[in-house]
Write a protein that holds these residues in place. Structure first.
Motif, PDB file in Angstrom:
ATOM      1  N   THR A  71      19.194  45.937  32.774  1.00 42.64           N
ATOM      2  CA  THR A  71      19.575  46.522  31.613  1.00 42.64           C
ATOM      3  C   THR A  71      20.527  46.979  32.710  1.00 42.64           C
ATOM      4  OG1 THR A  71      18.249  48.341  33.378  1.00 42.64           O
ATOM      5  CG2 THR A  71      17.645  48.197  31.286  1.00 42.64           C
ATOM      6  N   LEU A  72      20.422  46.832  33.985  1.00 43.56           N
ATOM      7  CA  LEU A  72      21.809  46.660  34.845  1.00 43.56           C
ATOM      8  C   LEU A  72      21.761  45.192  35.349  1.00 43.56           C
ATOM      9  CD1 LEU A  72      21.327  49.659  36.881  1.00 43.56           C
ATOM     10  CD2 LEU A  72      22.560  49.689  35.335  1.00 43.56           C
ATOM     11  N   TYR A  73      23.002  44.640  34.996  1.00 44.85           N
ATOM     12  CA  TYR A  73      23.950  43.226  35.105  1.00 44.85           C
ATOM     13  C   TYR A  73      25.190  42.738  35.066  1.00 44.85           C
ATOM     14  CZ  TYR A  73      23.202  42.432  30.858  1.00 44.85           C
ATOM     15  OH  TYR A  73      23.420  42.652  28.833  1.00 44.85           O
ATOM     16  N   GLY A  74      25.605  41.676  35.652  1.00 47.62           N
ATOM     17  CA  GLY A  74      27.376  41.437  35.641  1.00 47.62           C
ATOM     18  C   GLY A  74      27.492  42.189  36.407  1.00 47.62           C
ATOM     19  N   TYR A  75      27.615  42.647  37.429  1.00 48.02           N
ATOM     20  CA  TYR A  75      28.097  43.331  39.028  1.00 48.02           C
ATOM     21  C   TYR A  75      28.158  42.128  39.891  1.00 48.02           C
ATOM     22  CZ  TYR A  75      26.762  47.658  36.783  1.00 48.02           C
ATOM     23  OH  TYR A  75      26.491  48.547  35.894  1.00 48.02           O
ATOM     24  N   ASP A  76      29.161  42.268  40.853  1.00 42.33           N
ATOM     25  CA  ASP A  76      29.854  41.332  41.547  1.00 42.33           C
ATOM     26  C   ASP A  76      28.619  41.159  43.046  1.00 42.33           C
ATOM     27  OD1 ASP A  76      32.323  40.557  40.660  1.00 42.33           O
ATOM     28  OD2 ASP A  76      33.207  42.054  41.285  1.00 42.33           O
ATOM     29  N   ASN A  77      28.243  40.234  43.334  1.00 38.55           N
ATOM     30  CA  ASN A  77      27.522  39.709  44.032  1.00 38.55           C
ATOM     31  C   ASN A  77      26.226  40.575  43.661  1.00 38.55           C
ATOM     32  OD1 ASN A  77      29.322  38.534  45.625  1.00 38.55           O
ATOM     33  ND2 ASN A  77      30.457  40.273  46.764  1.00 38.55           N
ATOM     34  N   GLN A  78      25.515  41.163  43.006  1.00 32.71           N
ATOM     35  CA  GLN A  78      24.507  42.114  42.791  1.00 32.71           C
ATOM     36  C   GLN A  78      22.901  41.443  42.808  1.00 32.71           C
ATOM     37  OE1 GLN A  78      23.838  43.076  38.365  1.00 32.71           O
ATOM     38  NE2 GLN A  78      21.482  43.385  38.848  1.00 32.71           N
ATOM     39  N   ALA A  79      22.965  40.020  43.337  1.00 31.53           N
ATOM     40  CA  ALA A  79      22.115  39.312  43.321  1.00 31.53           C
ATOM     41  C   ALA A  79      21.952  39.148  45.115  1.00 31.53           C
ATOM     42  CB  ALA A  79      22.118  37.110  42.900  1.00 31.53           C
ATOM     43  N   GLU A  80      23.139  38.533  45.279  1.00 29.02           N
ATOM     44  CA  GLU A  80      22.977  39.225  47.115  1.00 29.02           C
ATOM     45  C   GLU A  80      23.184  39.955  47.338  1.00 29.02           C
ATOM     46  OE1 GLU A  80      25.478  38.068  44.671  1.00 29.02           O
ATOM     47  OE2 GLU A  80      25.186  35.590  45.194  1.00 29.02           O
ATOM     48  N   ILE A  81      23.335  41.538  47.375  1.00 30.24           N
ATOM     49  CA  ILE A  81      23.537  42.852  47.678  1.00 30.24           C
ATOM     50  C   ILE A  81      21.953  43.460  47.773  1.00 30.24           C
ATOM     51  CG2 ILE A  81      24.289  45.156  47.047  1.00 30.24           C
ATOM     52  CD1 ILE A  81      26.714  44.166  46.451  1.00 30.24           C
ATOM     53  N   ALA A  82      21.212  43.157  46.477  1.00 27.00           N
ATOM     54  CA  ALA A  82      19.849  43.638  45.955  1.00 27.00           C
ATOM     55  C   ALA A  82      18.766  42.678  46.599  1.00 27.00           C
ATOM     56  CB  ALA A  82      19.697  43.009  44.255  1.00 27.00           C
ATOM     57  N   GLY A  83      19.487  41.529  47.219  1.00 27.66           N
ATOM     58  CA  GLY A  83      18.077  40.559  48.072  1.00 27.66           C
ATOM     59  C   GLY A  83      18.435  41.140  49.517  1.00 27.66           C
ATOM     60  N   THR A  84      19.416  41.568  50.133  1.00 28.78           N
ATOM     61  CA  THR A  84      18.906  42.198  51.100  1.00 28.78           C
ATOM     62  C   THR A  84      18.727  43.024  51.004  1.00 28.78           C
ATOM     63  OG1 THR A  84      22.113  40.888  52.032  1.00 28.78           O
ATOM     64  CG2 THR A  84      21.066  42.894  52.961  1.00 28.78           C
ATOM     65  N   VAL A  85      19.041  44.354  50.333  1.00 26.06           N
ATOM     66  CA  VAL A  85      18.110  45.352  50.293  1.00 26.06           C
ATOM     67  C   VAL A  85      17.117  45.260  50.207  1.00 26.06           C
ATOM     68  CG1 VAL A  85      18.253  47.574  48.955  1.00 26.06           C
ATOM     69  CG2 VAL A  85      19.910  46.826  49.263  1.00 26.06           C
ATOM     70  N   HIS A  86      16.197  44.058  49.557  1.00 26.27           N
ATOM     71  CA  HIS A  86      14.897  43.756  48.301  1.00 26.27           C
ATOM     72  C   HIS A  86      14.349  43.683  50.418  1.00 26.27           C
ATOM     73  CE1 HIS A  86      11.469  42.617  46.040  1.00 26.27           C
ATOM     74  NE2 HIS A  86      12.120  41.587  47.142  1.00 26.27           N
ATOM     75  N   TRP A  87      14.668  42.664  50.913  1.00 20.39           N
ATOM     76  CA  TRP A  87      14.676  42.128  51.889  1.00 20.39           C
ATOM     77  C   TRP A  87      13.984  43.496  53.267  1.00 20.39           C
ATOM     78  CZ3 TRP A  87      11.359  38.711  54.119  1.00 20.39           C
ATOM     79  CH2 TRP A  87      11.268  38.610  56.216  1.00 20.39           C
ATOM     80  N   TYR A  88      15.128  44.301  53.304  1.00 20.05           N
ATOM     81  CA  TYR A  88      14.816  45.059  54.556  1.00 20.05           C
ATOM     82  C   TYR A  88      13.999  46.159  54.299  1.00 20.05           C
ATOM     83  CZ  TYR A  88      18.714  42.476  57.547  1.00 20.05           C
ATOM     84  OH  TYR A  88      19.164  41.206  58.475  1.00 20.05           O
ATOM     85  N   SER A  89      14.467  46.475  52.635  1.00 21.02           N
ATOM     86  CA  SER A  89      13.551  47.610  52.110  1.00 21.02           C
ATOM     87  C   SER A  89      11.817  46.920  52.370  1.00 21.02           C
ATOM     88  CB  SER A  89      13.289  48.262  50.875  1.00 21.02           C
ATOM     89  OG  SER A  89      13.381  47.028  50.048  1.00 21.02           O
ATOM     90  N   ALA A  90      11.493  45.639  52.165  1.00 21.60           N
ATOM     91  CA  ALA A  90      10.140  45.248  52.184  1.00 21.60           C
ATOM     92  C   ALA A  90       9.623  45.165  53.044  1.00 21.60           C
ATOM     93  CB  ALA A  90      10.076  43.957  51.644  1.00 21.60           C
ATOM     94  N   LEU A  91      10.511  44.670  54.307  1.00 22.10           N
ATOM     95  CA  LEU A  91       9.482  45.028  55.307  1.00 22.10           C
ATOM     96  C   LEU A  91      10.133  45.844  56.014  1.00 22.10           C
ATOM     97  CD1 LEU A  91       9.138  42.235  58.169  1.00 22.10           C
ATOM     98  CD2 LEU A  91      12.353  43.168  58.236  1.00 22.10           C
TER      99      LEU A  91
END
Length: 184
Positions: free
Chosen positions: A127-147
């Motif tokens: 539903t939300l895609y194509g934003y600049d650096n989306q995967a990288e930013i989401a990846g950083t948020v994903h790692w720190y929020s999971a931790l």
């Protein structure tokens, strides 16, 4: 006994709680392990597929859990006013971190416009895609929020053991057995 009451949790809440706990621990361990896989490892594609599928199911279960909680009472809190406020704040933070970790994982997967296949049973659309650096930013948020989620969940578990063994309260027992839910 399947519904919550003011004296105890019902089986629906208990089951969702423990399945969520197992899924969070399993997803964290799998996620950490799979990031070190070599391209030629047989699990290189299988690990992420399993991680995404379980994560998507946990996201759907969490949404259901939150809706369930809105329409059913929660048991009365034991302890002082400070402990009750800390418990409410801690539970809220657990839910927020869980949702942030799950949504950021979804945003990693869907960054290029592909949906999330859930064990081949169905697909969650992008539903939300194509934003600049989306995967990288989401990846950083994903790692720190999971931790942070794992650390807070460990504290949550330790505090429940303290309530059970030191304070002699029924807090842990109420999350293991629905017998207290039928007392209202």
């Amino acid at each position: 006994m399947w519904r919550n009451t003011r004296s105890g949790w019902g089986w629906v809440s208990i089951t969702l709680h423990w399945l969520s706990a197992l899924a969070v621990i399993g997803l964290f361990a799998l996620g950490w392990w799979m990031t070190g896989l070599d391209y030629y490892d047989p699990w290189y594609n299988q690990g992420p597929w399993l991680h995404r599928s379980v994560g998507a199911l946990l996201l759907l279960a969490t949404v259901f859990r939150l809706v369930w909680r809105l329409f059913h009472p929660t048991p009365r809190e034991d302890g002082s006013r400070f402990e009750a406020a800390a418990a409410r704040a801690g539970h809220l933070l657990l839910y927020v971190l869980l949702l942030v970790a799950l949504v950021s994982g979804y945003l990693i997967t869907t960054a290029k416009g592909s949906g999330v296949s859930v064990f081949g049973w169905f697909e969650l659309p992008a539903t939300l895609y194509g934003y600049d650096n989306q995967a990288e930013i989401a990846g950083t948020v994903h790692w720190y929020s999971a931790l942070a989620l794992l650390v807070l969940a460990a504290g949550h578990g330790l505090i429940s053991l303290k309530h059970h063994w030191i304070d002699k309260r029924q807090t842990l027992v109420r999350m293991i057995s629905a017998q207290y839910a039928k007392r209202d």
